[in-house]
Write a protein that holds these residues in place. Structure first.
Motif, PDB file in Angstrom:
ATOM      1  N   MET A 133       0.843  -1.190   0.000  1.00 16.63           N
ATOM      2  CA  MET A 133       0.000   0.000   0.000  1.00 16.63           C
ATOM      3  C   MET A 133       0.882   1.246   0.000  1.00 16.63           C
ATOM      4  O   MET A 133       1.975   1.246   0.569  1.00 16.63           O
ATOM      5  N   TYR A 134       0.392   2.282  -0.640  1.00 17.47           N
ATOM      6  CA  TYR A 134       1.179   3.524  -0.706  1.00 17.47           C
ATOM      7  C   TYR A 134       0.237   4.714  -0.629  1.00 17.47           C
ATOM      8  O   TYR A 134      -0.862   4.666  -1.191  1.00 17.47           O
ATOM      9  N   SER A 135       0.613   5.722   0.095  1.00 18.91           N
ATOM     10  CA  SER A 135      -0.216   6.922   0.186  1.00 18.91           C
ATOM     11  C   SER A 135       0.646   8.158   0.087  1.00 18.91           C
ATOM     12  O   SER A 135       1.851   8.108   0.379  1.00 18.91           O
ATOM     13  N   ALA A 136       0.061   9.268  -0.330  1.00 23.57           N
ATOM     14  CA  ALA A 136       0.772  10.538  -0.454  1.00 23.57           C
ATOM     15  C   ALA A 136      -0.182  11.655  -0.054  1.00 23.57           C
ATOM     16  O   ALA A 136      -1.405  11.508  -0.173  1.00 23.57           O
ATOM     17  N   PRO A 137       0.305  12.801   0.452  1.00 23.11           N
ATOM     18  CA  PRO A 137       1.718  13.101   0.670  1.00 23.11           C
ATOM     19  C   PRO A 137       2.306  12.286   1.813  1.00 23.11           C
ATOM     20  O   PRO A 137       1.579  11.758   2.652  1.00 23.11           O
ATOM     21  N   PHE A 138       3.655  12.208   1.852  1.00 23.65           N
ATOM     22  CA  PHE A 138       4.320  11.429   2.874  1.00 23.65           C
ATOM     23  C   PHE A 138       4.196  12.102   4.240  1.00 23.65           C
ATOM     24  O   PHE A 138       4.184  11.447   5.266  1.00 23.65           O
ATOM     25  N   ASP A 139       4.131  13.404   4.275  1.00 27.44           N
ATOM     26  CA  ASP A 139       4.021  14.169   5.507  1.00 27.44           C
ATOM     27  C   ASP A 139       2.595  14.690   5.641  1.00 27.44           C
ATOM     28  O   ASP A 139       2.125  15.472   4.816  1.00 27.44           O
ATOM     29  N   LYS A 140       1.867  14.213   6.676  1.00 34.64           N
ATOM     30  CA  LYS A 140       0.483  14.659   6.865  1.00 34.64           C
ATOM     31  C   LYS A 140       0.389  16.169   7.016  1.00 34.64           C
ATOM     32  O   LYS A 140      -0.613  16.780   6.648  1.00 34.64           O
ATOM     33  N   CYS A 141       1.442  16.779   7.569  1.00 33.06           N
ATOM     34  CA  CYS A 141       1.420  18.228   7.785  1.00 33.06           C
ATOM     35  C   CYS A 141       1.512  19.000   6.473  1.00 33.06           C
ATOM     36  O   CYS A 141       1.359  20.217   6.451  1.00 33.06           O
ATOM     37  N   GLY A 142       1.821  18.296   5.359  1.00 33.38           N
ATOM     38  CA  GLY A 142       1.828  18.943   4.057  1.00 33.38           C
ATOM     39  C   GLY A 142       0.442  19.141   3.484  1.00 33.38           C
ATOM     40  O   GLY A 142       0.263  19.830   2.486  1.00 33.38           O
ATOM     41  N   ILE A 143      -0.570  18.516   4.119  1.00 31.67           N
ATOM     42  CA  ILE A 143      -1.957  18.678   3.677  1.00 31.67           C
ATOM     43  C   ILE A 143      -2.498  19.961   4.268  1.00 31.67           C
ATOM     44  O   ILE A 143      -2.448  20.173   5.478  1.00 31.67           O
ATOM     45  N   TYR A 144      -3.033  20.815   3.428  1.00 35.20           N
ATOM     46  CA  TYR A 144      -3.491  22.121   3.893  1.00 35.20           C
ATOM     47  C   TYR A 144      -4.575  21.985   4.961  1.00 35.20           C
ATOM     48  O   TYR A 144      -5.545  21.250   4.802  1.00 35.20           O
ATOM     49  N   GLY A 145      -4.388  22.703   6.102  1.00 33.27           N
ATOM     50  CA  GLY A 145      -5.386  22.736   7.162  1.00 33.27           C
ATOM     51  C   GLY A 145      -5.662  21.389   7.793  1.00 33.27           C
ATOM     52  O   GLY A 145      -6.756  21.155   8.296  1.00 33.27           O
ATOM     53  N   PHE A 146      -4.681  20.499   7.798  1.00 36.67           N
ATOM     54  CA  PHE A 146      -4.898  19.138   8.295  1.00 36.67           C
ATOM     55  C   PHE A 146      -5.374  19.128   9.744  1.00 36.67           C
ATOM     56  O   PHE A 146      -6.191  18.300  10.129  1.00 36.67           O
ATOM     57  N   CYS A 147      -4.876  20.042  10.569  1.00 35.96           N
ATOM     58  CA  CYS A 147      -5.208  20.049  11.988  1.00 35.96           C
ATOM     59  C   CYS A 147      -6.307  21.043  12.342  1.00 35.96           C
ATOM     60  O   CYS A 147      -6.597  21.272  13.517  1.00 35.96           O
ATOM     61  N   GLY A 148      -6.910  21.694  11.391  1.00 36.82           N
ATOM     62  CA  GLY A 148      -8.001  22.611  11.679  1.00 36.82           C
ATOM     63  C   GLY A 148      -7.521  23.940  12.235  1.00 36.82           C
ATOM     64  O   GLY A 148      -6.352  24.313  12.118  1.00 36.82           O
ATOM     65  N   ALA A 149      -8.440  24.657  12.872  1.00 40.20           N
ATOM     66  CA  ALA A 149      -8.153  26.017  13.336  1.00 40.20           C
ATOM     67  C   ALA A 149      -7.420  26.005  14.676  1.00 40.20           C
ATOM     68  O   ALA A 149      -7.652  25.166  15.533  1.00 40.20           O
ATOM     69  N   ASN A 150      -6.513  26.973  14.835  1.00 44.54           N
ATOM     70  CA  ASN A 150      -5.831  27.261  16.104  1.00 44.54           C
ATOM     71  C   ASN A 150      -5.079  26.061  16.663  1.00 44.54           C
ATOM     72  O   ASN A 150      -5.027  25.846  17.875  1.00 44.54           O
ATOM     73  N   SER A 151      -4.502  25.256  15.772  1.00 46.94           N
ATOM     74  CA  SER A 151      -3.720  24.104  16.209  1.00 46.94           C
ATOM     75  C   SER A 151      -2.426  24.056  15.419  1.00 46.94           C
ATOM     76  O   SER A 151      -2.269  24.735  14.405  1.00 46.94           O
ATOM     77  N   ILE A 152      -1.501  23.238  15.891  1.00 43.52           N
ATOM     78  CA  ILE A 152      -0.196  23.127  15.247  1.00 43.52           C
ATOM     79  C   ILE A 152       0.043  21.674  14.882  1.00 43.52           C
ATOM     80  O   ILE A 152      -0.275  20.762  15.658  1.00 43.52           O
TER      81      ILE A 152
END
Length: 527
Positions: free
Chosen positions: A1-20
């Motif tokens: 299995m393979y998924s992209a992007p490799f870094d979840k933090c590269g997905i825009y707004g992955f953690c929602g508002a006011n989070s890091i």
């Protein structure tokens, strides 16, 4: 299995508002200090205690992060750090501020309003800005005793940092050497097929069938790397295959460079790498297919350029700006592209621009600002003067190329080979002459007259001329470029003469063909 992007933090707004977001934690998302999770079902975070302008709000520092997305913001180029803090405190809606470096010796105050999005951790050494997040007095825990304790703690921290400076420098040198060895090991594993988890490997027969055995009818482009084929995988997904030609001037070194770089970079304005094929002497890169081809296919064609309205061109310019800003500043390792040009900007079905071709790109390690090479690689007409003449390149070299590209997008004319009946200057020189005569709008492609907003066109031309100034120190950074392009109230300095502002020999060959060079400083050898 393979998924992209490799870094979840590269997905825009992955953690929602006011989070890091941090890729180093199992649970990537964490609320900012003074914020708590809104609910178990939502990633958004809300304040523990509301702001109260009357009871002494304050700020908490956030270092080693990518600054929040510029959704609701205000720019003031005349305020220093203290003035920026005071200005933010005056406005009860101001939630954060940063004193952003825009050029050598100059900073600008940027303030955010409302929720903060798309904050992610990066190494401190790649970020100079400190983000100040506004919190209420209770959220900061500011009492008399705690303030006294904080002052004592600050003195202790400064003492420890001062004594540890030498140790830190030694550690950084060791890390830098280790990083080079790690990249070399990665390349070796890639060729032996041991690194499939990071870069998926396709079997040669799969690509052969997908491209109809590399038939001539499937060729959609040709570059210094070799031919580019359109293909269809068994899943139905369309792909673009760059096949390293035996006669290619780039070779295996550029192939390795592009695989390593693209695998580490994830941004919506960078072309997506699906994998590669290494079998025998075959070297191929498999990318997502871009149905609208490249930018030069439109803007330099007498008929097709009408398909790009002013709004289309504006969005394309801003997309390229954000992609280049990510490379220079927001990626884990700063990257200098070195070959930014119209043919390396690909367009998807929605005309979203994606920067491609990283074969000549270079990673900047540590605090490097610029470097020098004895081999100049790039494309005539886009290369900065300090790079073409002395071999010195930096992020400001990419800024110059971006300025050329911006003026080409606005005018629909190529910089290289541009001709005018009244003078022998290139497009940059022509635009600067018109600007000094307050005739800047004459640079604009006449086909845009019915769809353009004249004030926006003038601002884009102005920023383009700032980017192509002869001295690198005079050119803005890409973060400053984005602010100037999107903020109508930004004050823009008067541009100085562009690079190569000399009249050409009337007997020069003004061929419209773009020539990619691979040369030494002493002798020019076109590739």
């Amino acid at each position: 299995m393979y998924s992209a992007p490799f870094d979840k933090c590269g997905i825009y707004g992955f953690c929602g508002a006011n989070s890091i977001c941090s890729s180093r934690r199992a649970d990537a998302c964490k609320c900012l200090k003074g914020f708590i999770s809104k609910s178990q079902e939502s990633k958004n975070c809300v304040r523990e205690s509301s702001l109260d302008c009357q009871k002494g709000d304050g700020f908490t520092k956030l270092v080693g992060v990518k600054v929040p997305d510029l959704l609701k913001f205000q720019l003031n180029e005349s305020l220093n750090l203290k003035q920026c803090e005071a200005e933010c405190l005056k406005n009860c809606s101001c939630t954060a501020y940063v004193n952003m470096k825009v050029s050598e010796g100059r900073t600008s105050c940027v303030m955010w309003f409302g929720d903060l999005f798309d904050i992610s951790e990066v190494s401190d050494m790649y970020r100079n800005e400190v983000v100040f997040i506004r919190l209420s007095a209770s959220g900061l825990g500011l009492t008399h005793d705690s303030r006294k304790k904080n002052r004592l703690m600050a003195i202790l921290v400064v003492s420890i940092i001062s004594s540890a400076t030498i140790l830190g420098l030694i550690s950084f040198i060791i890390w830098k050497k280790w990083k080079k060895r790690d990249d070399l090991l990665h390349l070796t594993r890639l060729e032996s097929g041991e690194d499939e988890r990071e870069v998926p490997l396709f079997h040669f027969s799969t690509i052969e069938i997908a491209t109809n055995y590399f038939s001539f009818g499937n060729v959609i482009g040709e570059g210094g790397f070799g031919p580019v084929y359109k293909g269809n995988l068994p899943t139905g997904q369309q792909i673009a295959v760059k096949r390293l030609s035996k006669d290619s001037g780039q070779g295996v070194e550029q192939f390795r460079n592009e695989v390593v770089l693209i695998a580490k970079l994830q941004h919506k304005n960078l072309v997506g790498l699906l994998g590669c094929c290494i079998q025998g002497n075959e070297r191929m890169l498999i990318y997502e297919f871009m149905p609208k081809r490249s930018l030069d296919y439109f803007i330099f064609d007498h008929k097709k350029r009408a398909q790009l309205s002013w709004r289309n061109r504006l969005d394309i310019v801003l997309g390229i700006t954000r992609g280049l800003l990510y490379l220079h500043q927001d990626s884990k390792l700063p990257v200098i592209h070195r070959d930014l040009k119209a043919s390396n900007i690909l367009l998807d079905s929605n005309l979203t621009p994606k920067i491609s071709d990283f074969g000549l790109a270079r990673i900047f390690c540590g605090n490097d600002v610029e470097t020098k090479t004895s081999r100049v690689v790039g494309t005539f007409g886009y290369m900065a003067p300090e790079y073409a003449i002395d071999g010195t390149f930096s992020a400001k070299s990419d800024v110059f190329s971006f300025g050329v590209l911006l003026l080409e997008i606005v005018s629909g004319k190529k910089n290289r080979g541009y001709s005018h009946p009244d003078h022998l200057h290139n497009l940059l020189g022509h635009a600067w002459l018109l600007w000094n005569e307050d005739r800047g709008l004459e640079v604009m492609d006449t086909i845009l007259e019915e769809t353009c907003v004249r004030s926006e066109v003038l601002r884009f031309i102005h920023v383009g001329l700032l980017c192509v100034q002869e001295c690198p120190e005079d050119r803005p950074t890409m973060s400053s470029v984005l602010l100037k392009l999107t903020n109508e109230e930004a004050t823009l300095p008067r541009p100085k003469a562009p690079g190569f502002f000399v009249q050409r020999n009337p007997y020069d060959n003004f061929s419209s063909t773009t020539v990619t060079t691979d040369v030494t400083i002493s002798i020019l050898e076109a590739r």
